[in-house]
Design a protein around this motif. Sequence first.
Motif, PDB file in Angstrom:
ATOM      1  N   MET A  18       0.172  20.660 -45.452  1.00  0.00           N
ATOM      2  CA  MET A  18       1.569  21.013 -45.236  1.00  0.00           C
ATOM      3  C   MET A  18       2.343  20.990 -46.565  1.00  0.00           C
ATOM      4  O   MET A  18       3.098  21.914 -46.864  1.00  0.00           O
ATOM      5  CB  MET A  18       2.209  20.042 -44.244  1.00  0.00           C
ATOM      6  N   ILE A  19       2.128  19.966 -47.351  1.00  0.00           N
ATOM      7  CA  ILE A  19       2.805  19.857 -48.646  1.00  0.00           C
ATOM      8  C   ILE A  19       2.365  20.982 -49.579  1.00  0.00           C
ATOM      9  O   ILE A  19       3.179  21.553 -50.315  1.00  0.00           O
ATOM     10  CB  ILE A  19       2.548  18.469 -49.261  1.00  0.00           C
ATOM     11  N   LEU A  20       1.083  21.332 -49.536  1.00  0.00           N
ATOM     12  CA  LEU A  20       0.574  22.429 -50.361  1.00  0.00           C
ATOM     13  C   LEU A  20       1.223  23.760 -49.972  1.00  0.00           C
ATOM     14  O   LEU A  20       1.542  24.573 -50.840  1.00  0.00           O
ATOM     15  CB  LEU A  20      -0.943  22.511 -50.240  1.00  0.00           C
ATOM     16  N   SER A  46      -1.796  26.226 -42.368  1.00  0.00           N
ATOM     17  CA  SER A  46      -1.214  25.519 -41.229  1.00  0.00           C
ATOM     18  C   SER A  46      -2.203  25.392 -40.079  1.00  0.00           C
ATOM     19  O   SER A  46      -2.235  24.364 -39.398  1.00  0.00           O
ATOM     20  CB  SER A  46       0.070  26.204 -40.769  1.00  0.00           C
ATOM     21  N   ILE A  47      -3.035  26.392 -39.853  1.00  0.00           N
ATOM     22  CA  ILE A  47      -4.045  26.284 -38.793  1.00  0.00           C
ATOM     23  C   ILE A  47      -5.076  25.213 -39.155  1.00  0.00           C
ATOM     24  O   ILE A  47      -5.471  24.409 -38.302  1.00  0.00           O
ATOM     25  CB  ILE A  47      -4.698  27.652 -38.538  1.00  0.00           C
ATOM     26  N   PHE A  65      -0.337  10.353 -37.574  1.00  0.00           N
ATOM     27  CA  PHE A  65      -0.902  11.515 -38.241  1.00  0.00           C
ATOM     28  C   PHE A  65      -0.863  12.745 -37.354  1.00  0.00           C
ATOM     29  O   PHE A  65      -0.645  13.854 -37.829  1.00  0.00           O
ATOM     30  CB  PHE A  65      -2.342  11.248 -38.678  1.00  0.00           C
ATOM     31  N   LEU A  66      -1.047  12.559 -36.056  1.00  0.00           N
ATOM     32  CA  LEU A  66      -0.992  13.688 -35.134  1.00  0.00           C
ATOM     33  C   LEU A  66       0.409  14.277 -35.089  1.00  0.00           C
ATOM     34  O   LEU A  66       0.587  15.500 -35.204  1.00  0.00           O
ATOM     35  CB  LEU A  66      -1.428  13.258 -33.733  1.00  0.00           C
ATOM     36  N   VAL A  67       1.413  13.432 -34.953  1.00  0.00           N
ATOM     37  CA  VAL A  67       2.790  13.927 -34.832  1.00  0.00           C
ATOM     38  C   VAL A  67       3.250  14.602 -36.118  1.00  0.00           C
ATOM     39  O   VAL A  67       3.784  15.722 -36.092  1.00  0.00           O
ATOM     40  CB  VAL A  67       3.742  12.767 -34.439  1.00  0.00           C
ATOM     41  N   ASN A  73       2.902  21.215 -39.807  1.00  0.00           N
ATOM     42  CA  ASN A  73       2.114  22.443 -39.878  1.00  0.00           C
ATOM     43  C   ASN A  73       2.566  23.460 -38.844  1.00  0.00           C
ATOM     44  O   ASN A  73       2.456  24.667 -39.067  1.00  0.00           O
ATOM     45  CB  ASN A  73       0.625  22.128 -39.713  1.00  0.00           C
ATOM     46  N   GLY A  74       3.093  22.993 -37.719  1.00  0.00           N
ATOM     47  CA  GLY A  74       3.669  23.919 -36.742  1.00  0.00           C
ATOM     48  C   GLY A  74       4.904  24.614 -37.294  1.00  0.00           C
ATOM     49  O   GLY A  74       5.116  25.800 -37.046  1.00  0.00           O
TER      50      GLY A  74
END
Length: 92
Positions: A18-20, A46-47, A65-67, A73-74
Amino acid sequence: MNNRKAGSILGVTSIVSMILSIVIFYMQRGPNADIQLGILVFSILSIIGIFLAVISWLMSKRLVFLVIGLLGNGAVLAYAFLLLLAVGISES
């Protein structure tokens, strides 16, 4: 290496993707930016990040980590979709 540690590593990797994506967005600004390449990179990262977040939750059972992985990424995936929509509107 146990499942909890491997899950934590995958969760951090999800956040890194996500940061990348955000870093690539700020590096690829300007009038000469290739929008199609940006959409492709954002979508793929993101996928992969969503997949890693789910796998990390299954392995380590850490909900954090899931949230963070799914929301971050969503949001990047939604941004890529909006870019794709804008490109489609501008071409017609």
